[in-house]
Structures are given as C-alpha cells and as structure tokens.
Design a protein around this motif. Structure first.
Motif, PDB file in Angstrom:
ATOM      1  N   MET A   1       0.887  -1.205  -0.101  1.00  0.00           N
ATOM      2  CA  MET A   1      -0.027  -0.073  -0.012  1.00  0.00           C
ATOM      3  C   MET A   1       0.862   1.064   0.017  1.00  0.00           C
ATOM      4  N   GLU A   2       1.990   1.106   0.740  1.00  0.00           N
ATOM      5  CA  GLU A   2       2.883   2.372   0.875  1.00  0.00           C
ATOM      6  C   GLU A   2       3.433   2.555  -0.880  1.00  0.00           C
ATOM      7  N   VAL A   3       3.749   1.430  -1.393  1.00  0.00           N
ATOM      8  CA  VAL A   3       4.280   1.599  -2.981  1.00  0.00           C
ATOM      9  C   VAL A   3       3.245   2.562  -3.814  1.00  0.00           C
ATOM     10  N   LEU A   4       2.023   1.768  -3.611  1.00  0.00           N
ATOM     11  CA  LEU A   4       0.957   2.320  -4.428  1.00  0.00           C
ATOM     12  C   LEU A   4       0.751   3.881  -3.961  1.00  0.00           C
ATOM     13  N   ARG A   5       0.775   4.266  -2.806  1.00  0.00           N
ATOM     14  CA  ARG A   5       0.497   5.474  -2.440  1.00  0.00           C
ATOM     15  C   ARG A   5       1.528   6.638  -2.748  1.00  0.00           C
ATOM     16  N   ALA A   6       2.914   6.235  -2.438  1.00  0.00           N
ATOM     17  CA  ALA A   6       4.168   6.873  -2.788  1.00  0.00           C
ATOM     18  C   ALA A   6       4.260   6.929  -4.479  1.00  0.00           C
ATOM     19  N   GLY A   7       4.077   5.959  -5.161  1.00  0.00           N
ATOM     20  CA  GLY A   7       4.248   5.918  -6.469  1.00  0.00           C
ATOM     21  C   GLY A   7       3.206   6.665  -7.471  1.00  0.00           C
ATOM     22  N   SER A   8       2.056   6.936  -6.645  1.00  0.00           N
ATOM     23  CA  SER A   8       0.805   7.561  -7.288  1.00  0.00           C
ATOM     24  C   SER A   8       0.832   9.143  -6.811  1.00  0.00           C
ATOM     25  N   GLY A   9       1.832   9.507  -6.092  1.00  0.00           N
ATOM     26  CA  GLY A   9       1.833  11.036  -5.475  1.00  0.00           C
ATOM     27  C   GLY A   9       0.579  11.014  -4.613  1.00  0.00           C
ATOM     28  N   GLY A  10       0.084   9.911  -3.989  1.00  0.00           N
ATOM     29  CA  GLY A  10      -0.980  10.103  -2.918  1.00  0.00           C
ATOM     30  C   GLY A  10      -2.162   9.942  -3.375  1.00  0.00           C
ATOM     31  N   MET A  11      -2.262   9.735  -4.658  1.00  0.00           N
ATOM     32  CA  MET A  11      -3.680   9.736  -5.419  1.00  0.00           C
ATOM     33  C   MET A  11      -4.489   8.152  -4.962  1.00  0.00           C
ATOM     34  N   LEU A  12      -3.316   7.202  -4.866  1.00  0.00           N
ATOM     35  CA  LEU A  12      -4.016   5.812  -4.600  1.00  0.00           C
ATOM     36  C   LEU A  12      -3.592   5.669  -3.102  1.00  0.00           C
ATOM     37  N   VAL A  17      -5.484  -3.369   0.488  1.00  0.00           N
ATOM     38  CA  VAL A  17      -5.451  -4.209  -0.581  1.00  0.00           C
ATOM     39  C   VAL A  17      -5.634  -5.748  -0.812  1.00  0.00           C
ATOM     40  N   TYR A  18      -6.077  -6.027   0.584  1.00  0.00           N
ATOM     41  CA  TYR A  18      -6.228  -7.455   0.566  1.00  0.00           C
ATOM     42  C   TYR A  18      -7.520  -8.245  -0.075  1.00  0.00           C
ATOM     43  N   PRO A  19      -8.495  -7.530  -0.132  1.00  0.00           N
ATOM     44  CA  PRO A  19      -9.706  -8.154  -0.913  1.00  0.00           C
ATOM     45  C   PRO A  19      -9.142  -8.354  -2.294  1.00  0.00           C
ATOM     46  N   ALA A  20      -8.499  -7.232  -2.892  1.00  0.00           N
ATOM     47  CA  ALA A  20      -8.162  -7.530  -4.218  1.00  0.00           C
ATOM     48  C   ALA A  20      -6.955  -8.616  -4.189  1.00  0.00           C
ATOM     49  N   LEU A  21      -6.123  -8.665  -3.404  1.00  0.00           N
ATOM     50  CA  LEU A  21      -4.999  -9.636  -3.314  1.00  0.00           C
ATOM     51  C   LEU A  21      -5.694 -11.088  -3.388  1.00  0.00           C
ATOM     52  N   HIS A  22      -6.604 -11.346  -2.561  1.00  0.00           N
ATOM     53  CA  HIS A  22      -7.396 -12.484  -2.199  1.00  0.00           C
ATOM     54  C   HIS A  22      -8.276 -12.644  -3.549  1.00  0.00           C
ATOM     55  N   ARG A  23      -8.851 -11.905  -4.400  1.00  0.00           N
ATOM     56  CA  ARG A  23      -9.455 -12.168  -5.813  1.00  0.00           C
ATOM     57  C   ARG A  23      -8.149 -12.651  -6.640  1.00  0.00           C
ATOM     58  N   LEU A  24      -7.171 -11.838  -6.749  1.00  0.00           N
ATOM     59  CA  LEU A  24      -6.084 -12.364  -7.689  1.00  0.00           C
ATOM     60  C   LEU A  24      -5.720 -13.633  -7.227  1.00  0.00           C
ATOM     61  N   GLU A  25      -5.512 -13.704  -5.930  1.00  0.00           N
ATOM     62  CA  GLU A  25      -4.970 -15.581  -5.767  1.00  0.00           C
ATOM     63  C   GLU A  25      -5.945 -16.398  -5.961  1.00  0.00           C
ATOM     64  N   ARG A  26      -7.268 -16.290  -5.774  1.00  0.00           N
ATOM     65  CA  ARG A  26      -8.220 -17.426  -6.277  1.00  0.00           C
ATOM     66  C   ARG A  26      -8.308 -17.593  -7.846  1.00  0.00           C
ATOM     67  N   ALA A  27      -8.018 -16.161  -8.613  1.00  0.00           N
ATOM     68  CA  ALA A  27      -7.852 -16.548  -9.868  1.00  0.00           C
ATOM     69  C   ALA A  27      -6.473 -17.335 -10.479  1.00  0.00           C
ATOM     70  N   GLY A  28      -5.661 -17.238  -9.576  1.00  0.00           N
ATOM     71  CA  GLY A  28      -4.375 -18.025 -10.044  1.00  0.00           C
ATOM     72  C   GLY A  28      -3.263 -16.747 -10.368  1.00  0.00           C
ATOM     73  N   LEU A  29      -3.589 -15.772 -10.020  1.00  0.00           N
ATOM     74  CA  LEU A  29      -2.575 -14.631 -10.697  1.00  0.00           C
ATOM     75  C   LEU A  29      -1.499 -14.279  -9.812  1.00  0.00           C
ATOM     76  N   VAL A  30      -1.900 -14.294  -8.472  1.00  0.00           N
ATOM     77  CA  VAL A  30      -0.743 -14.260  -7.518  1.00  0.00           C
ATOM     78  C   VAL A  30      -0.737 -15.407  -6.620  1.00  0.00           C
ATOM     79  N   LYS A  31       0.808 -15.654  -5.974  1.00  0.00           N
ATOM     80  CA  LYS A  31       0.569 -16.414  -4.873  1.00  0.00           C
ATOM     81  C   LYS A  31       1.301 -16.051  -3.658  1.00  0.00           C
ATOM     82  N   ASN A  32       1.033 -16.416  -2.570  1.00  0.00           N
ATOM     83  CA  ASN A  32       1.390 -15.794  -1.247  1.00  0.00           C
ATOM     84  C   ASN A  32       2.600 -16.692  -0.666  1.00  0.00           C
ATOM     85  N   SER A  33       3.382 -16.140  -0.084  1.00  0.00           N
ATOM     86  CA  SER A  33       4.285 -17.064   0.870  1.00  0.00           C
ATOM     87  C   SER A  33       4.700 -16.180   2.207  1.00  0.00           C
TER      88      SER A  33
END
Length: 83
Positions: A1-12, A17-33
């Motif tokens: 979240m810090e990277v999104l905030r800093a990279g967007s100049g505070g716009m994001l 972000v966990y709900p989005a990460l969980h959806r991406l994980e269920r879709a097989g697009l990300v994995k966690n460790s």
C-alpha cells in the motif's frame, strides 16, 4: 500500500489491498508466501506466470484506452452544449 501511495503521489491511498489480493490469488494470478522481517511474520505476494501474462495484457489494454481518451481530450472539440 505504501508503494501504491508513494508511486501515485498520494492519489491511490487505499485503506487495504487484501480483498483485491485474495481475488487475484483465487484467480491464480498471484501466490503468497510467509517471510520474517524484524522478528515478525509477513505475508508476501508475487505474480504467477499467468499473472505476468495477465498484467502484460492489461497494460496493453490500458495504453490503448488511455491513448484514445487523450486523443479525444486533445482534439479541440468543444464539449459545452449551446444555451
């Protein structure tokens, strides 16, 4: 979240972000460790091969969409309706 905030100049400035990460994980697009930093366990996420491919496709779509919107906005067309 810090990277999104800093990279967007505070716009994001997202509360989470966990709900989005969980959806991406269920879709097989990300994995966690789990990792450990400063004595604390942390969950890390990374793109899968399918995630890398999907990201490339979405970036291409975004560039096309952004280019089209920019062309319209820079066309000089007046969007005001006559009174």
């Amino acid at each position: 979240m810090e990277v999104l905030r800093a990279g967007s100049g505070g716009m994001l400035d997202l509360p989470t972000v966990y709900p989005a990460l969980h959806r991406l994980e269920r879709a097989g697009l990300v994995k966690n460790s789990w990792s450990e930093a400063a004595g604390r366990r942390r969950r890390a996420y990374e793109l899968t091969a399918a995630g890398v491919k999907a990201l490339a496709e979405q970036r291409a779509r975004w560039r096309e969409f952004s280019k089209a919107v920019s062309a319209v906005l820079e066309s000089g067309v007046s969007w005001a309706t006559p009174a």
